[in-house]
Scaffold this motif. Structure first.
Motif, PDB file in Angstrom:
ATOM      1  N   THR A 201       6.802   0.865  -0.363  1.00 29.03           N
ATOM      2  CA  THR A 201       5.770   1.932  -0.397  1.00 29.03           C
ATOM      3  C   THR A 201       6.574   3.190   0.201  1.00 29.03           C
ATOM      4  O   THR A 201       6.306   3.640   1.482  1.00 29.03           O
ATOM      5  CB  THR A 201       4.708   1.524   0.696  1.00 29.03           C
ATOM      6  OG1 THR A 201       5.226   1.483   1.776  1.00 29.03           O
ATOM      7  CG2 THR A 201       3.963   0.508  -0.016  1.00 29.03           C
TER       8      THR A 201
ATOM      9  N   GLY B 299      -1.226  10.707   9.556  1.00 30.05           N
ATOM     10  CA  GLY B 299      -1.620   9.449   9.139  1.00 30.05           C
ATOM     11  C   GLY B 299      -1.760   8.475  10.376  1.00 30.05           C
ATOM     12  O   GLY B 299      -1.597   8.692  11.452  1.00 30.05           O
ATOM     13  N   ASP B 300      -1.777   7.235  10.198  1.00 31.50           N
ATOM     14  CA  ASP B 300      -2.016   6.302  11.524  1.00 31.50           C
ATOM     15  C   ASP B 300      -0.440   6.190  11.985  1.00 31.50           C
ATOM     16  O   ASP B 300       0.637   6.317  11.494  1.00 31.50           O
ATOM     17  CB  ASP B 300      -1.978   4.855  10.727  1.00 31.50           C
ATOM     18  CG  ASP B 300      -2.327   3.909  11.743  1.00 31.50           C
ATOM     19  OD1 ASP B 300      -1.502   3.041  12.062  1.00 31.50           O
ATOM     20  OD2 ASP B 300      -3.514   3.908  12.461  1.00 31.50           O
TER      21      ASP B 300
ATOM     22  N   THR C 196       1.205   3.726  13.379  1.00 37.31           N
ATOM     23  CA  THR C 196       2.272   2.921  13.054  1.00 37.31           C
ATOM     24  C   THR C 196       2.582   2.903  11.738  1.00 37.31           C
ATOM     25  O   THR C 196       3.682   2.065  11.185  1.00 37.31           O
ATOM     26  CB  THR C 196       1.556   1.538  13.289  1.00 37.31           C
ATOM     27  OG1 THR C 196       0.367   1.554  12.502  1.00 37.31           O
ATOM     28  CG2 THR C 196       1.128   1.423  14.782  1.00 37.31           C
ATOM     29  N   VAL C 197       2.341   3.842  10.719  1.00 33.82           N
ATOM     30  CA  VAL C 197       2.588   3.523   9.440  1.00 33.82           C
ATOM     31  C   VAL C 197       4.205   3.910   9.398  1.00 33.82           C
ATOM     32  O   VAL C 197       4.783   4.942  10.029  1.00 33.82           O
ATOM     33  CB  VAL C 197       1.896   4.706   8.500  1.00 33.82           C
ATOM     34  CG1 VAL C 197       2.094   6.323   8.724  1.00 33.82           C
ATOM     35  CG2 VAL C 197       1.901   4.467   7.092  1.00 33.82           C
ATOM     36  N   GLU C 198       4.749   3.404   8.191  1.00 32.39           N
ATOM     37  CA  GLU C 198       6.033   3.769   8.040  1.00 32.39           C
ATOM     38  C   GLU C 198       6.359   3.543   6.486  1.00 32.39           C
ATOM     39  O   GLU C 198       5.686   2.880   5.952  1.00 32.39           O
ATOM     40  CB  GLU C 198       6.935   2.574   8.685  1.00 32.39           C
ATOM     41  CG  GLU C 198       7.073   2.649  10.066  1.00 32.39           C
ATOM     42  CD  GLU C 198       8.189   1.680  10.732  1.00 32.39           C
ATOM     43  OE1 GLU C 198       9.125   1.299   9.975  1.00 32.39           O
ATOM     44  OE2 GLU C 198       7.971   1.141  11.723  1.00 32.39           O
ATOM     45  N   ASN C 199       7.460   4.408   6.013  1.00 31.25           N
ATOM     46  CA  ASN C 199       7.680   4.199   4.825  1.00 31.25           C
ATOM     47  C   ASN C 199       8.640   3.041   4.512  1.00 31.25           C
ATOM     48  O   ASN C 199       9.251   2.555   5.326  1.00 31.25           O
ATOM     49  CB  ASN C 199       8.303   5.348   4.116  1.00 31.25           C
ATOM     50  CG  ASN C 199       7.273   6.808   3.815  1.00 31.25           C
ATOM     51  OD1 ASN C 199       6.077   6.475   3.952  1.00 31.25           O
ATOM     52  ND2 ASN C 199       7.793   8.013   3.925  1.00 31.25           N
TER      53      ASN C 199
ATOM     54  N   SER D 151       8.450   4.816  12.675  1.00 31.92           N
ATOM     55  CA  SER D 151       7.005   5.170  12.485  1.00 31.92           C
ATOM     56  C   SER D 151       6.408   6.675  12.627  1.00 31.92           C
ATOM     57  O   SER D 151       7.234   7.543  13.093  1.00 31.92           O
ATOM     58  CB  SER D 151       6.198   4.305  13.510  1.00 31.92           C
ATOM     59  OG  SER D 151       6.162   5.018  14.864  1.00 31.92           O
TER      60      SER D 151
ATOM     61  N   LYS E  74       4.214   6.246   1.568  1.00 34.67           N
ATOM     62  CA  LYS E  74       2.962   5.964   2.482  1.00 34.67           C
ATOM     63  C   LYS E  74       2.664   7.026   3.379  1.00 34.67           C
ATOM     64  O   LYS E  74       1.587   7.547   3.798  1.00 34.67           O
ATOM     65  CB  LYS E  74       3.452   4.948   3.175  1.00 34.67           C
ATOM     66  CG  LYS E  74       1.929   4.070   3.666  1.00 34.67           C
ATOM     67  CD  LYS E  74       2.439   2.678   4.206  1.00 34.67           C
ATOM     68  CE  LYS E  74       1.114   1.775   4.536  1.00 34.67           C
ATOM     69  NZ  LYS E  74       1.551   0.412   4.900  1.00 34.67           N
ATOM     70  N   VAL E  75       3.804   7.916   3.922  1.00 31.62           N
ATOM     71  CA  VAL E  75       3.613   8.913   4.727  1.00 31.62           C
ATOM     72  C   VAL E  75       4.425  10.032   4.446  1.00 31.62           C
ATOM     73  O   VAL E  75       5.607   9.986   3.970  1.00 31.62           O
ATOM     74  CB  VAL E  75       3.772   8.576   6.245  1.00 31.62           C
ATOM     75  CG1 VAL E  75       5.338   8.197   6.457  1.00 31.62           C
ATOM     76  CG2 VAL E  75       3.691   9.970   7.145  1.00 31.62           C
TER      77      VAL E  75
END
Length: 649
Positions: free
Chosen positions: A614, A604-605, A607-610, A470, A617-618
């Motif tokens: 996607t 970013g957020d 918890t976001v993960e590529n 994340s 995404k980050v």
């Protein structure tokens, strides 16, 4: 000349009289220019089926149940008898291509039928091919019955349609290598290769190979181009290889012996992978060194310390063998094996092993500087005795080589304490620390290296990662990496681990780069490593950046380095909180810089993960920025911000 430029940069950037008053509270020090590198280990199918560009799985029929439960010599192969042909297929060991490659297939054709009979290979989760591209096919065949055999090679799509083919005829009763080029007419992510015999007779078959011509740097027996480029884009200053636990292996017989991995691929020794599959050794020491050279990274090979892994045989289960040492009367030969590696890498073409390197196509030395001895070994009397035998001889005969020792698999504990005590007693130049921890640990331990003794062994942080991919994991690692820069005088090298993981074949998570046969995605952790490596410095400057409000805010981390080659001043600002934070920046000490700057932000957020779905995404975003001698910069929540203020040497 390099030292003079370094001294000049130091004078201009640190002790210029015109700025002496401003520098009363400034502390600057030289740090390692090799701080950020990569660590490659054949875990998670990183080599065969991954970075190594070979598209045929089990190409030499050497798979066995000891590699992986349920495997055998024909794993990934299918016997083809279409069109009413029939015959027999077997595996034999009587007269191999080379003793190091003992198994081969024997195909007996009793009735050809309409299409011939033969073998079909499914590759590693299918064979990926691209329309219009060329692929090099090769195979070793010995004619055992009959004077010749017409052969057909076809690439098939999922529907069984031919998307590329070639033919040849065998001509020798002895083993002979046959080669051809296949041009593919249709892109496929999961093709298969068929090798058909077209007449009655009997042939022995080995080393069936299919390689894209488009490898990284177009190397023969090379690397998957997109995956290698993704690693090269990190701009690593070094690469550690081939492991990891892979090095000392699953028992003495499974140790990674570098000499078994050089020379013609059909003469290399394949063996079980400690992570539960197979190593062809097609990606061997020559390919590792060549890859380092191709991406401008220093090679850092790791050799066993004369003992096997303490977890050999699964010591957590009854019957495990545990750590075993090479017999002491055999150690002089093993020590010579390490010396031979150095000669192979650096020796002149007139030397025994330098000549072997030259014969492989590389007459110039590889300029080896580092050699690791051991990996996460249990610090036992048996280990210490054998390590000392290797270390003392290498130190005496090759003082130009930096030997790197080992202090276990954790940031503390018995092996850590014993390993450091032993390293300092023996004056080992550098030791290899490893740890995988929660992101909160990295945020809480940013002062770990502040109190390390600068007069004792230096540190290579060879394996580290927080548990996850994340953005929060990556930001925690970024915060910790600012402390590595701050302590770049004692932490000389560092590398995230593991580097690669193939979808559906991961033995370990998290990893930096995930891939399948056709697609790659870079994690947030990857981008943090890349931002540090591509924004390196060789001088660290304290008291340039300070939090604008609370200097003790543990959610913040920061560093300032200068690159003496470019004159750039580089700020790294980390905010692991959920709100904006501000930093005060004072660049008045630096001469030779203006206002032109580039700012790159990863945010970013938390918890976001590529992912494969996607992949972006980050991702970092870069823009131009106008700096000043003094300014305040506000950073976003959960972010790494890199400000590169352009300068001159």
């Amino acid at each position: 000349m390099k030292n003079r430029l370094f001294t000049l940069a130091f004078v201009l950037g640190v002790i210029c009289p015109a700025h002496s008053q401003q520098r009363k509270n400034i502390s600057s020090k030289a740090i390692s220019p090799d701080l950020i590198g990569v660590f490659f280990e054949d875990i998670n199918y990183a080599a065969d089926g991954g970075l190594y560009a070979e598209l045929i799985q089990n190409r030499s029929f050497e798979y066995s149940p000891t590699d992986h439960g349920g495997w055998n010599s024909f794993t990934a192969w299918e016997y083809i008898t279409q069109g009413y042909g029939y015959g027999a297929l077997s595996v034999e060991t009587t007269s191999p291509v080379h003793p190091n490659n003992p198994h081969y297939a024997v195909l007996k054709v009793e009735e050809v039928g309409q299409e011939g009979i033969g073998l079909k290979n499914s590759g590693f989760d299918g064979i990926p091919v691209k329309a219009g591209e060329k692929y090099n096919f090769s195979v070793f065949i010995a004619q055992q019955d009959g004077s010749s055999m017409p052969m057909q090679v076809k690439l098939l799509n999922k529907k069984g349609e031919t998307i590329g083919e070639t033919t040849f005829t065998t001509t020798s009763k002895d083993w002979k290598k046959y080669t051809a080029t296949i041009t593919v007419t249709q892109s496929q992510d999961s093709a298969s290769l068929v090798l058909l015999a077209k007449a009655k007779g009997k042939i022995a078959i080995d080393m069936v190979s299919l390689f894209p011509q488009n490898t990284f740097k177009n190397r023969v027996n090379g690397l998957r181009a997109d995956l290698a480029q993704t690693i090269a884009d990190l701009k690593p200053k070094f690469m550690r290889f081939p492991g990891g636990c892979l090095v000392h292996g699953d028992g003495l017989g499974n140790m990674y012996r570098w000499k078994n991995t050089i020379g013609p691929v059909e003469q290399r020794v394949a063996q079980k992978n400690i992570w539960g599959y197979h190593q062809t050794a097609g990606l061997g020491y020559f390919e590792y060194f060549q890859f380092c050279e191709d991406m401008g990274a220093k090679p850092l090979p790791v050799v066993p310390a004369g003992v096997s892994c303490q977890n050999s045989g699964g010591t957590w289960r009854i019957g495990g063998t545990g750590q075993k040492g090479i017999q002491l009367n055999e150690m002089p030969d093993y020590v010579q094996e390490v010396l031979d590696l150095i000669e192979w890498a650096n020796g002149p073409v007139t030397s025994t092993w330098g000549a072997k390197r030259a014969a492989a196509g590389h007459p110039k030395p590889f300029h080896l500087e580092y050699v690791g001895i051991g990996n996460e070994d249990k610090i036992t009397p048996e280990f210490k005795e054998r390590f000392k035998m290797i270390h003392d001889v290498v130190k005496a005969k090759h003082p130009e080589i930096t030997v790197i020792g080992t202090v276990g698999p954790a940031p503390d504990g018995e092996d850590f304490e014993l390993g450091w005590k032993f390293a300092n007693k023996e004056n080992v130049p550098m030791v290899d620390e490893h740890y995988y921890m929660k992101p909160e640990w990295f945020l809480a331990n940013q002062k770990r290296y502040d109190t390390y003794d600068r007069l004792k062994s230096k540190v290579y942080l060879g394996e580290y990662a927080s548990w996850g991919n994340s953005l929060f994991n990556a930001i925690a690692e970024a915060a910790y990496m600012t402390s590595l820069e701050r302590n770049g005088d004692v932490v000389r090298l560092s590398s995230y681990a593991p580097l690669l993981a193939k979808a559906g074949h991961t033995q370990w998570n998290p990893d930096m780069i995930y891939f399948n046969n056709t697609t790659i995605y870079r994690t947030a952790n990857y981008y943090v490593q890349q931002l540090f490596s591509t924004n390196e410095g060789d001088m660290y400057h304290s008291n340039v950046v300070t939090p604008a409000i609370n200097k003790a805010d543990t959610a913040l981390a920061y560093s300032c380095v200068r690159n003496s080659k470019t004159g750039d001043v580089i700020l790294k600002l980390v905010n692991s909180s959920k709100v904006e934070k501000s930093f005060n920046v004072n660049l008045s000490q630096f001469k030779g810089i203006g206002t032109k700057a580039v700012v790159t932000i990863l945010t970013g957020d938390a918890t976001v993960e590529n992912s494969f779905e996607t992949p972006d995404k980050v991702k970092p975003v870069t823009s131009n920025f106008k700096a000043a001698r003094n300014f305040t910069y506000t950073v976003q929540p959960m972010s790494l911000t890199v400000i590169n203020v352009k300068g001159n040497r």
